[in-house]
Design a protein around this motif. Structure first.
Motif, short mmCIF file in Angstrom:
data_model
loop_
_atom_site.label_atom_id
_atom_site.label_comp_id
_atom_site.label_asym_id
_atom_site.label_seq_id
_atom_site.Cartn_x
_atom_site.Cartn_y
_atom_site.Cartn_z
N GLY A 23 47.17 48.49 38.29
CA GLY A 23 47.88 48.32 37.03
C GLY A 23 48.17 49.64 36.37
N LYS A 24 48.68 49.58 35.16
CA LYS A 24 49.01 50.80 34.42
C LYS A 24 47.77 51.66 34.19
CE LYS A 24 52.98 48.92 32.01
NZ LYS A 24 53.56 48.55 30.73
N SER A 25 46.63 51.01 34.09
CA SER A 25 45.38 51.74 33.86
C SER A 25 44.81 52.31 35.16
CB SER A 25 44.35 50.82 33.21
OG SER A 25 44.01 49.77 34.11
N LYS A 26 45.52 52.09 36.27
CA LYS A 26 45.12 52.56 37.61
C LYS A 26 43.88 51.85 38.16
CE LYS A 26 48.38 55.65 37.61
NZ LYS A 26 49.64 55.32 38.17
N GLN A 27 43.43 50.80 37.46
CA GLN A 27 42.31 50.01 37.98
C GLN A 27 42.79 49.15 39.14
OE1 GLN A 27 40.80 47.65 34.73
NE2 GLN A 27 39.13 49.10 34.39
N ARG A 28 41.89 48.92 40.08
CA ARG A 28 42.19 48.00 41.19
C ARG A 28 42.17 46.57 40.64
NH1 ARG A 28 39.53 52.18 43.58
NH2 ARG A 28 40.07 52.68 45.73
N LEU A 29 43.22 45.83 40.95
CA LEU A 29 43.30 44.43 40.56
C LEU A 29 43.52 43.63 41.83
CD1 LEU A 29 45.58 44.78 37.41
CD2 LEU A 29 43.09 44.45 37.47
N TYR A 30 42.52 42.84 42.20
CA TYR A 30 42.54 42.07 43.44
C TYR A 30 43.12 40.69 43.18
CZ TYR A 30 39.30 45.60 45.27
OH TYR A 30 38.73 46.76 45.68
N ARG A 31 43.94 40.21 44.10
CA ARG A 31 44.46 38.84 44.04
C ARG A 31 43.46 37.90 44.70
NH1 ARG A 31 48.85 41.73 46.83
NH2 ARG A 31 47.40 41.13 48.39
N ARG A 32 43.66 36.62 44.53
CA ARG A 32 42.79 35.61 45.14
C ARG A 32 42.74 35.79 46.65
NH1 ARG A 32 40.49 30.98 44.26
NH2 ARG A 32 41.23 30.81 42.14
N GLN A 33 43.89 36.05 47.28
CA GLN A 33 43.93 36.23 48.73
C GLN A 33 43.06 37.41 49.15
OE1 GLN A 33 45.55 34.13 50.95
NE2 GLN A 33 44.32 35.27 52.42
N ASP A 34 43.06 38.48 48.35
CA ASP A 34 42.19 39.62 48.65
C ASP A 34 40.72 39.22 48.60
OD1 ASP A 34 44.26 41.58 48.94
OD2 ASP A 34 44.38 41.77 46.76
N TYR B 167 44.46 37.83 38.81
CA TYR B 167 43.88 39.11 39.21
C TYR B 167 42.40 39.18 38.85
CZ TYR B 167 48.63 40.79 39.87
OH TYR B 167 49.92 40.95 40.30
N PHE B 168 41.67 39.95 39.66
CA PHE B 168 40.25 40.18 39.46
C PHE B 168 39.99 41.67 39.48
CE2 PHE B 168 40.89 36.20 41.62
CZ PHE B 168 40.02 35.30 40.99
N ARG B 169 39.16 42.15 38.55
CA ARG B 169 38.76 43.56 38.56
C ARG B 169 37.69 43.78 39.62
NH1 ARG B 169 38.86 44.35 32.10
NH2 ARG B 169 41.08 44.72 31.99
N ILE B 170 37.52 45.02 40.01
CA ILE B 170 36.62 45.35 41.10
C ILE B 170 35.18 44.89 40.83
CG2 ILE B 170 36.10 47.71 40.35
CD1 ILE B 170 36.31 48.46 43.41
N GLY B 171 34.75 44.95 39.59
CA GLY B 171 33.40 44.50 39.24
C GLY B 171 33.23 43.00 39.47
N GLU B 172 34.25 42.23 39.10
CA GLU B 172 34.22 40.78 39.32
C GLU B 172 34.19 40.47 40.81
OE1 GLU B 172 36.90 38.58 36.13
OE2 GLU B 172 37.93 40.36 36.94
N VAL B 173 35.01 41.18 41.57
CA VAL B 173 35.08 40.96 43.02
C VAL B 173 33.76 41.34 43.66
CG1 VAL B 173 36.29 41.57 45.15
CG2 VAL B 173 37.58 41.28 43.03
N SER B 174 33.17 42.43 43.22
CA SER B 174 31.87 42.87 43.72
C SER B 174 30.83 41.77 43.52
CB SER B 174 31.45 44.14 43.00
OG SER B 174 30.13 44.49 43.31
N HIS B 175 30.84 41.15 42.36
CA HIS B 175 29.91 40.07 42.06
C HIS B 175 30.20 38.83 42.92
CE1 HIS B 175 27.20 37.56 39.73
NE2 HIS B 175 28.18 36.69 39.59
N LEU B 176 31.48 38.46 43.04
CA LEU B 176 31.86 37.28 43.82
C LEU B 176 31.52 37.44 45.30
CD1 LEU B 176 35.35 36.47 42.28
CD2 LEU B 176 33.34 35.01 42.20
N VAL B 177 31.80 38.62 45.84
CA VAL B 177 31.59 38.85 47.27
C VAL B 177 30.12 39.17 47.57
CG1 VAL B 177 32.29 40.30 49.23
CG2 VAL B 177 33.99 39.56 47.58
#
Length: 129
Positions: free
Chosen positions: A48-59, A16-26
């Motif tokens: 997740g339980k914390s309601k944060q977006r968790l992106y998979r590799r496919q996402d 899983y990747f958090r939205i900040g990580e995905v933002s940086h990668l994309v």
């Protein structure tokens, strides 16, 4: 291990990747990711339980593809949706075709049996006159 293509950044080998990580990668802001999530049904981050977006590799891979279509190839949002829908339909058709071919008998014995039965039917029909 990290995977990458010549045109995409290396994606760390994580579940899983958090939205900040995905933002940086994309390479787009987080609000853009949230917008794309609302526009493209193939982007479905897990919450997740914390309601944060968790992106998979496919996402992440799909988001990179979307960015390429919109930013590099000049597609509109609706054009990119159509392109991805057709791409998905074509790949689904290919999978269905392969599954059908795999279900066919590996030898010609069934065809020989059908041919024999058809000849028997033809013989009976021609003798019925």
């Amino acid at each position: 291990m990290k995977r990458s293509t010549p045109d995409s950044p290396q994606i760390p080998d994580k579940v899983y990747f958090r939205i900040g990580e995905v933002s940086h990668l994309v390479g787009v802001d987080t609000h853009v990711l949230r917008y794309w999530e609302s526009e493209f049904s193939l982007i479905k981050p897990f919450r997740g339980k914390s309601k944060q977006r968790l992106y998979r590799r496919q996402d992440v891979e799909n988001l990179l593809r979307i960015k390429g279509l919109l930013h590099d190839e000049g597609y509109t949002i609706s054009g990119a949706k159509k392109y991805l829908k057709n791409l998905n339909r074509d790949s689904q058709s290919e999978l269905e075709k392969k599954a059908y071919q795999a279900s066919l008998p590996k030898d010609d014995s069934i065809l020989l049996q059908i041919k024999h039965e058809l000849r028997e039917i033809l013989t009976r029909l021609s003798g019925a006159d």
